[in-house]
Design an enzyme around this catalytic site. Structure first.
Site, short mmCIF file in Angstrom:
data_model
loop_
_atom_site.label_atom_id
_atom_site.label_comp_id
_atom_site.label_asym_id
_atom_site.label_seq_id
_atom_site.Cartn_x
_atom_site.Cartn_y
_atom_site.Cartn_z
N ASN A 23 6.05 -28.76 7.83
CA ASN A 23 5.56 -29.06 9.17
C ASN A 23 4.69 -27.94 9.75
O ASN A 23 4.63 -27.74 10.96
CB ASN A 23 6.72 -29.38 10.12
CG ASN A 23 7.68 -28.20 10.25
OD1 ASN A 23 7.59 -27.24 9.45
ND2 ASN A 23 8.58 -28.22 11.21
N ASP A 25 4.83 -24.70 10.10
CA ASP A 25 5.28 -23.60 10.97
C ASP A 25 5.50 -22.32 10.16
O ASP A 25 6.04 -21.34 10.66
CB ASP A 25 6.55 -23.98 11.76
CG ASP A 25 7.74 -24.28 10.85
OD1 ASP A 25 7.55 -24.24 9.60
OD2 ASP A 25 8.83 -24.55 11.35
N ASP A 98 25.71 -24.06 1.21
CA ASP A 98 26.34 -22.76 1.32
C ASP A 98 27.44 -22.86 2.37
O ASP A 98 27.30 -23.58 3.36
CB ASP A 98 25.29 -21.72 1.76
CG ASP A 98 25.41 -20.43 1.00
OD1 ASP A 98 26.49 -19.81 1.08
OD2 ASP A 98 24.43 -20.02 0.33
N ASP A 199 30.26 -18.27 0.32
CA ASP A 199 29.75 -16.92 0.56
C ASP A 199 30.85 -15.92 0.86
O ASP A 199 31.78 -16.22 1.63
CB ASP A 199 28.82 -17.02 1.79
CG ASP A 199 28.15 -15.70 2.10
OD1 ASP A 199 27.31 -15.27 1.31
OD2 ASP A 199 28.47 -15.09 3.14
N GLU A 256 31.37 -16.71 -4.47
CA GLU A 256 30.79 -15.40 -4.72
C GLU A 256 31.93 -14.39 -4.71
O GLU A 256 32.42 -13.99 -3.66
CB GLU A 256 29.79 -15.10 -3.60
CG GLU A 256 29.03 -13.83 -3.81
CD GLU A 256 28.32 -13.37 -2.54
OE1 GLU A 256 27.26 -12.77 -2.67
OE2 GLU A 256 28.83 -13.59 -1.43
N HIS A 328 18.96 -14.69 -4.28
CA HIS A 328 18.22 -14.18 -3.12
C HIS A 328 18.67 -12.77 -2.72
O HIS A 328 18.14 -12.22 -1.76
CB HIS A 328 18.43 -15.15 -1.94
CG HIS A 328 19.88 -15.21 -1.53
ND1 HIS A 328 20.87 -15.69 -2.34
CD2 HIS A 328 20.50 -14.81 -0.39
CE1 HIS A 328 22.03 -15.60 -1.73
NE2 HIS A 328 21.84 -15.07 -0.54
C1 BGC Z 1 24.88 -13.49 0.81
C2 BGC Z 1 23.92 -12.57 1.46
C3 BGC Z 1 24.42 -12.36 2.87
C4 BGC Z 1 25.88 -11.88 2.89
C5 BGC Z 1 26.49 -12.00 4.23
C6 BGC Z 1 26.10 -12.60 0.73
O1 BGC Z 1 26.92 -12.82 -0.19
O2 BGC Z 1 24.48 -13.93 -0.45
O3 BGC Z 1 22.62 -13.03 1.44
O4 BGC Z 1 23.63 -11.40 3.49
O5 BGC Z 1 26.67 -12.62 2.02
O6 BGC Z 1 26.71 -13.32 4.56
#
Ligand code: BGC
Length: 563
Positions: A23, A25, A98, A199, A256, A328
């Site tokens: 879009n 932006d 996520d 996360d 993670e 990332h």
């Molecule tokens: C994510 C990061 C994030 C951090 C806090 C990590 O495991 O992959 O990108 O900054 O958790 O949420």
């Protein structure tokens, strides 16, 4: 092991802000992802993980959520998400989201209420402790640098934030909070997503004795990990979380979690583990640009091989790690594993072969399939990431000059992996038609998806890799086969054998720029993948194999002749 639907997933991670703007932006969004589903299908993956798209002030690019129930308008709407789920499903692709439940944004209404009344209901949702005037409750360092405590106004109250100051940690000791989180999770699962990448979940339990520790840096702070990662007792929460949410939907969960103690591996990712799979970080701290591996990339790759193989052996037949090279949070793999002058088609194409055929769930990060790399910035102000700024300050504090600190940031900042996806050689790499939120790597003119639609490109090779991983003739062996390291004594070859019900598949990768002969003799029955056009016929009979520089070779063997 009982077969499950998610065992054969091949994933692709999307960092939505940088994937595809629809879009104008300058920010990627959900309709942008829908537009690119065809490309993803062609690549051969069957799962996408999208980094957070919930409402967020973006202090940590979406990992700071201010409303768990909403999609941030910068990414689109819930309707867009539903459409993404259904369009992806038509292509056989599962969408996972996520899940960020260690902390919220400081702008979350719960936290805003907690600030007003730290003793009240919402004060108990967070970890608020008394300091002494300007002295915080203890000297833990945040994972992103600086004190892990932030003072509330000029009171004695401090709140804990293991990440940025805008990400207060939730208090998992509080049952009311936990139930609220479970309701939220189930609402998203009701929408039809296939599961979650979870996360920072290893940090939800803290050792509440809050010790002051001997400083381990010039800032007077201490990293304190053992007090807030995989802390004893976390299991109770993990079990409860799973039983109240994931189990009810038979969903896929990818957590993670680094450094799981060996005796707990089974409880985490065994047959009835808290999660389906985990990302561990065993190779993430290795970079040929940095520290002890400078100038020693071959030794570094041999070291990574040994660590990865050790983990494969530990979980053999019991459960799955998620195998990946990029995400990332780390710099791009060509930069991490290979000196610039060594980056070419053969060296880049051998990289996915290192991990795709291991036991576990393989994951590609956006742009990895075309060999995207980072590029050095001229000034620190060109970065956006708070963690990067904090690191820069720490380097200055350690005595580096601004130039040295910037050089280190250029070699290590996770933002190197967050530049907009390079789709074409058009302006802004076809990511957007206006200036994007973050500068495109200038090499997009030559490194882009359009250019790599041709046969023989890196992306084309990735397609062959995913196709072989999902080929029904071999899939069971890749997924359930035993794992036997090969050639480990060479220090130049990343080799292993996977076997299942009489089928024997061999993966041999020369991770050096010199030819190297295998130590063992092999019988090549059928070559399944090769990053060289073979000029001669596969060697007949049982023979050692001369691997060309960077050669990645996968073949079916005749087990009876091997070893
Ligand atoms: C994510 C990061 C994030 C951090 C806090 C990590 O495991 O992959 O990108 O900054 O958790 O949420």
């Amino acid at each position: 092991m009982k077969e499950k639907w998610w065992h054969s997933l091949v994933g692709y991670q999307i960092y939505p802000k940088s994937f595809q703007d629809s879009n104008s932006d300058g920010i990627g969004d959900l309709p942008g992802i829908i537009r690119r589903l065809e490309d993803l299908e062609q690549l051969g993956i069957n799962m996408i993980w999208i980094c957070p798209v919930y409402q967020s002030p973006m202090m940590d690019h979406g990992y700071d959520i201010s409303d768990y129930t909403k999609i941030d308008p910068m990414f689109g709407t819930k309707e867009d998400l539903k459409q993404l789920i259904s369009e992806a499903k038509k292509r056989g692709i599962t969408v996972i989201m996520d899940l960020v439940i260690n902390h919220t944004s400081s702008l979350h209404p719960w936290f805003q209420e907690a600030l007003k009344n730290p003793e009240g209901k919402y004060g108990k949702y967070y970890i608020i402790r008394k300091g002494d005037g300007e002295i915080p409750p203890n000297n833990w360092r945040s994972l992103f640098g600086g004190s892990a405590w932030e003072r509330i106004g000029d009171s004695d109250n401090y709140y804990l934030h293991l990440f940025t100051v805008g990400q207060p940690d939730l208090n998992w000791e509080n049952e009311e909070l936990r139930k609220e989180l479970y309701r939220m999770i189930n609402d998203w699962l009701e929408l039809g997503i296939g599961g979650f990448r979870i996360d920072a979940i290893a940090h939800i339990k803290k050792d509440l004795s809050y010790r002051n520790l001997p400083p381990d840096g010039p800032d007077g702070l201490h990293a304190g990990m053992q007090w807030f990662r995989n802390v004893e007792g976390i299991e109770t929460y993990l079990r409860e979380l799973k039983e109240n949410t994931f189990d009810r939907y038979d969903c896929f969960t990818l957590a993670e979690v680094d450094d799981i103690p060996e005796e707990r591996l089974n409880a985490y990712i065994g047959e009835n583990g808290y999660y389906s799979s985990v990302f561990d970080f065993c190779h993430c701290f290795h970079s040929q640009l940095d520290g002890k591996w400078k100038g020693h990339w071959k030794e570094m790759l041999a070291d990574i091989r040994d660590r990865v193989f050790e983990r494969q052996k530990k979980m053999e037949g019991k459960g799955f790690f998620c195998n990946y090279q990029e995400n990332h949070d780390i710099i791009r793999v060509p930069d991490r594993f290979l000196p610039k002058e060594k980056q070419n088609f053969h060296s880049l194409s051998m990289l996915p072969v290192l991990y795709f055929f291991l036991a576990g769930i393989p994951m590609i990060y956006q742009g990895q399939e075309i060999g995207m790399t980072g590029y050095p910035r001229e000034k620190i102000g060109d970065y956006e990431d708070l963690a990067t700024y904090n690191n820069y300050q720490e380097y200055l504090l350690e005595g580096m000059t601004p130039e040295e600190a910037l050089e280190k940031i250029n070699a290590t900042s996770r933002e190197n992996a967050r530049t907009p996806m390079q789709w074409s050689s058009e302006a802004y790499a076809g990511f957007s038609d206006v200036k994007p939120w973050f500068d495109v790597n200038p090499d997009y003119v030559t490194c882009n998806v359009e250019e790599q639609r041709r046969p023989g490109s890196l992306r084309d090779f990735f397609r062959k890799v995913t196709a072989l991983r999902r080929d029904s003739a071999y899939e069971k062996t890749w997924v359930y086969g035993s794992f036997l390291p090969q050639e480990q004594e060479t220090g130049q070859i990343w080799g292993f054998q996977r076997s299942y019900k009489g089928q024997e598949l061999i993966v041999l990768v020369n991770f050096t720029d010199q030819p190297v002969r295998t130590v063992q003799a092999y019988l090549i029955r059928k070559v399944l993948l090769d990053n060289y056009e073979r000029t001669e016929k596969p060697e007949q009979g049982r023979n050692t194999i001369m691997l060309r520089p960077w050669q990645a070779l996968v073949f079916e063997s005749d087990g009876s002749d091997l070893i």
